[in-house]
Design a protein around this motif. Structure first.
Motif, PDB file in Angstrom:
ATOM      1  N   MET A 111       0.752  -1.142   0.043  1.00  0.00           N
ATOM      2  CA  MET A 111      -0.121  -0.070  -0.079  1.00  0.00           C
ATOM      3  C   MET A 111       0.869   1.341   0.002  1.00  0.00           C
ATOM      4  O   MET A 111       0.629   2.288  -0.746  1.00  0.00           O
ATOM      5  CB  MET A 111      -1.023  -0.048   1.204  1.00  0.00           C
ATOM      6  CG  MET A 111      -2.125  -1.250   1.075  1.00  0.00           C
ATOM      7  SD  MET A 111      -3.306  -0.882   2.508  1.00  0.00           S
ATOM      8  CE  MET A 111      -2.318  -1.297   3.863  1.00  0.00           C
ATOM      9  N   GLU A 112       2.020   1.296   0.858  1.00  0.00           N
ATOM     10  CA  GLU A 112       2.838   2.410   0.942  1.00  0.00           C
ATOM     11  C   GLU A 112       3.585   2.857  -0.547  1.00  0.00           C
ATOM     12  O   GLU A 112       3.479   3.919  -0.951  1.00  0.00           O
ATOM     13  CB  GLU A 112       3.751   2.240   1.876  1.00  0.00           C
ATOM     14  CG  GLU A 112       4.570   3.465   2.563  1.00  0.00           C
ATOM     15  CD  GLU A 112       5.308   3.028   3.933  1.00  0.00           C
ATOM     16  OE1 GLU A 112       6.113   3.883   4.288  1.00  0.00           O
ATOM     17  OE2 GLU A 112       5.246   1.962   4.486  1.00  0.00           O
ATOM     18  N   GLU A 113       3.925   1.575  -1.084  1.00  0.00           N
ATOM     19  CA  GLU A 113       4.522   1.931  -2.242  1.00  0.00           C
ATOM     20  C   GLU A 113       3.643   2.380  -3.510  1.00  0.00           C
ATOM     21  O   GLU A 113       4.101   3.253  -4.187  1.00  0.00           O
ATOM     22  CB  GLU A 113       5.040   0.536  -2.878  1.00  0.00           C
ATOM     23  CG  GLU A 113       5.863   0.593  -4.064  1.00  0.00           C
ATOM     24  CD  GLU A 113       6.896   1.317  -4.501  1.00  0.00           C
ATOM     25  OE1 GLU A 113       7.180   1.705  -5.536  1.00  0.00           O
ATOM     26  OE2 GLU A 113       7.572   1.986  -3.210  1.00  0.00           O
ATOM     27  N   ALA A 160      -5.414   3.314   5.251  1.00  0.00           N
ATOM     28  CA  ALA A 160      -4.786   3.380   3.895  1.00  0.00           C
ATOM     29  C   ALA A 160      -5.238   2.498   3.072  1.00  0.00           C
ATOM     30  O   ALA A 160      -5.123   2.893   1.650  1.00  0.00           O
ATOM     31  CB  ALA A 160      -3.380   2.773   4.298  1.00  0.00           C
ATOM     32  N   PHE A 161      -5.884   1.230   3.211  1.00  0.00           N
ATOM     33  CA  PHE A 161      -6.568   0.723   2.194  1.00  0.00           C
ATOM     34  C   PHE A 161      -7.767   1.106   1.310  1.00  0.00           C
ATOM     35  O   PHE A 161      -7.975   1.163   0.232  1.00  0.00           O
ATOM     36  CB  PHE A 161      -7.043  -0.783   3.000  1.00  0.00           C
ATOM     37  CG  PHE A 161      -7.660  -1.869   2.062  1.00  0.00           C
ATOM     38  CD1 PHE A 161      -7.009  -2.115   0.860  1.00  0.00           C
ATOM     39  CD2 PHE A 161      -9.197  -2.252   1.881  1.00  0.00           C
ATOM     40  CE1 PHE A 161      -7.447  -3.197  -0.083  1.00  0.00           C
ATOM     41  CE2 PHE A 161      -9.768  -3.049   1.168  1.00  0.00           C
ATOM     42  CZ  PHE A 161      -8.829  -3.603   0.226  1.00  0.00           C
ATOM     43  N   HIS A 162      -8.517   2.070   2.266  1.00  0.00           N
ATOM     44  CA  HIS A 162      -9.482   2.652   1.803  1.00  0.00           C
ATOM     45  C   HIS A 162      -9.182   3.809   0.973  1.00  0.00           C
ATOM     46  O   HIS A 162      -9.696   4.060  -0.252  1.00  0.00           O
ATOM     47  CB  HIS A 162     -10.509   3.309   2.938  1.00  0.00           C
ATOM     48  CG  HIS A 162     -11.493   4.330   2.695  1.00  0.00           C
ATOM     49  ND1 HIS A 162     -12.463   4.299   1.758  1.00  0.00           N
ATOM     50  CD2 HIS A 162     -11.572   5.623   3.063  1.00  0.00           C
ATOM     51  CE1 HIS A 162     -13.300   5.058   1.722  1.00  0.00           C
ATOM     52  NE2 HIS A 162     -12.877   6.064   2.488  1.00  0.00           N
ATOM     53  N   THR A 163      -8.053   4.462   1.299  1.00  0.00           N
ATOM     54  CA  THR A 163      -7.688   5.614   0.345  1.00  0.00           C
ATOM     55  C   THR A 163      -6.937   4.892  -0.962  1.00  0.00           C
ATOM     56  O   THR A 163      -7.238   5.470  -1.808  1.00  0.00           O
ATOM     57  CB  THR A 163      -6.479   6.128   1.242  1.00  0.00           C
ATOM     58  OG1 THR A 163      -6.604   6.701   2.536  1.00  0.00           O
ATOM     59  CG2 THR A 163      -5.555   7.228   0.433  1.00  0.00           C
ATOM     60  N   LEU A 164      -6.327   3.743  -0.894  1.00  0.00           N
ATOM     61  CA  LEU A 164      -5.704   3.017  -1.909  1.00  0.00           C
ATOM     62  C   LEU A 164      -6.813   2.791  -2.992  1.00  0.00           C
ATOM     63  O   LEU A 164      -6.627   2.798  -4.282  1.00  0.00           O
ATOM     64  CB  LEU A 164      -4.967   1.909  -1.641  1.00  0.00           C
ATOM     65  CG  LEU A 164      -4.163   1.210  -2.812  1.00  0.00           C
ATOM     66  CD1 LEU A 164      -3.213   1.820  -3.639  1.00  0.00           C
ATOM     67  CD2 LEU A 164      -3.416  -0.160  -2.075  1.00  0.00           C
ATOM     68  N   THR A 165      -7.878   1.970  -2.598  1.00  0.00           N
ATOM     69  CA  THR A 165      -9.049   1.492  -3.216  1.00  0.00           C
ATOM     70  C   THR A 165      -9.622   2.846  -4.240  1.00  0.00           C
ATOM     71  O   THR A 165      -9.987   2.887  -5.368  1.00  0.00           O
ATOM     72  CB  THR A 165      -9.974   0.793  -2.609  1.00  0.00           C
ATOM     73  OG1 THR A 165      -9.466  -0.160  -1.565  1.00  0.00           O
ATOM     74  CG2 THR A 165     -11.126   0.214  -3.454  1.00  0.00           C
TER      75      THR A 165
END
Length: 314
Positions: A111-113, A160-165
């Motif tokens: 996710m960070e990458e 972070a997962f919500h943001t990435l999606t």
């Protein structure tokens, strides 16, 4: 040993679980009870501990692992457990809370990458500097915190997962509608919920902080943008800064849902829509996963308390 979400109605069970929440309430008969939310890596379930003594209220606190003996039931369309027996764990038993925490389905490093790579697509210098500044300031919390206490993405790494999606959805929409300012949309997506690292207490036994309850994450992240401008010597009266603030302040869409203003630019409206889509899909996916084909899901509080039918022949 079964997981919480694998239990069927009327099934008797015994399992180790984490107390995610333990709210002390008053029953109609004037006696105190504890409204528990129990958790393991599969999800959560609620249960009530009636006629709780003061000693029991002190003993069973959020963040503790307990051995729960109970019966899986349904109440008004929602799963719950009837507590038959409850006790704290012994030193030799599996009592590390981390063993029972639900986590994002993607590793933090991945996710960070992906989020860091998106920063190169934010071409407005002010937006890029502010987003980088805030991610660096709250890097640890951003990748560990949930996105909510109960509803959508309420698990470790959920923010972070919500943001990435949302970023993935945003990129697909920008390809279809190139008139959108991609740089603004991505900046808004990355920081729109960042105030939750201040609004919430963390991934374990998540509660609202005092400032989270009284101010809320939309205003908190707006304040963080202003503080970043001071640190970075950016004039917060510049139009691009005002627009970025509008993105985060309007992302709930409606005043009654907590936004102090409604979206008034294209990218703010799209951010609001993407936020709704991702939150809805996460809640629906979790509910459908735990329902048999040909039956209805449990009621989903975050979706007007509706239950959803799971087709069996498609």
């Amino acid at each position: 040993m079964k997981k919480i979400k694998e239990l069927t109605v009327d099934e008797l069970f015994e399992m180790y679980v984490l107390i995610k929440n333990a709210d002390v309430r008053l029953a109609k008969n004037g006696k105190k009870f504890i409204a528990f939310t129990f958790q393991d890596t599969s999800g959560t379930v609620d249960g009530k501990f009636w006629d709780a003594s003061e000693e029991e209220i002190k003993r069973y606190r959020a963040g503790q692992v307990v051995l729960l003996n109970g019966k899986r039931e349904m109440y008004q369309g929602n799963p719950q457990v009837k507590i038959i027996h409850l006790r704290t764990t012994k030193p030799e038993e599996p009592n590390d809370p981390a063993l029972y925490m639900e986590r994002a389905p993607i590793k933090r490093e991945e996710m960070e990458e992906e989020i860091n790579q998106t920063l190169f697509e934010i071409t407005n210098a002010h937006w890029n500097r502010i987003v980088r500044f805030l991610l660096n300031k709250y890097q640890k919390e951003f990748f560990e915190f949930p996105a909510a206490k109960r509803n959508h993405h309420a698990f470790a790494g959920g923010l972070a997962f919500h943001t990435l999606t949302m970023l993935r959805l945003g990129k697909a929409i920008v390809k279809e509608y190139p008139q959108l300012n991609a740089s603004l949309l991505y900046a808004g997506i990355i920081i729109h919920d960042l105030g939750k690292v201040i609004e919430l207490t963390g991934p374990s036994s998540t509660e609202y902080t005092v400032v989270g309850n009284l101010v809320g994450h939309l205003v908190l992240v707006d304040e963080e943008i202003t503080k970043a401008c001071i640190e970075l010597k950016i004039n917060d009266a510049d139009e691009d800064i005002v627009i970025l603030r509008h993105m985060v302040l309007s992302h709930h869409g409606l005043l009654e849902y907590g936004s102090p203003v409604r979206p008034r630019i294209m990218e703010a409206e799209i951010l609001h829509q993407i936020d709704n889509i991702d939150a809805s899909m996460q809640m629906l996916s979790s509910a459908v996963k735990n329902a048999e084909p040909g039956t209805y899901t449990e009621r989903i509080f975050g979706m007007d308390n509706r239950s959803f039918y799971v087709p069996k022949d498609i």
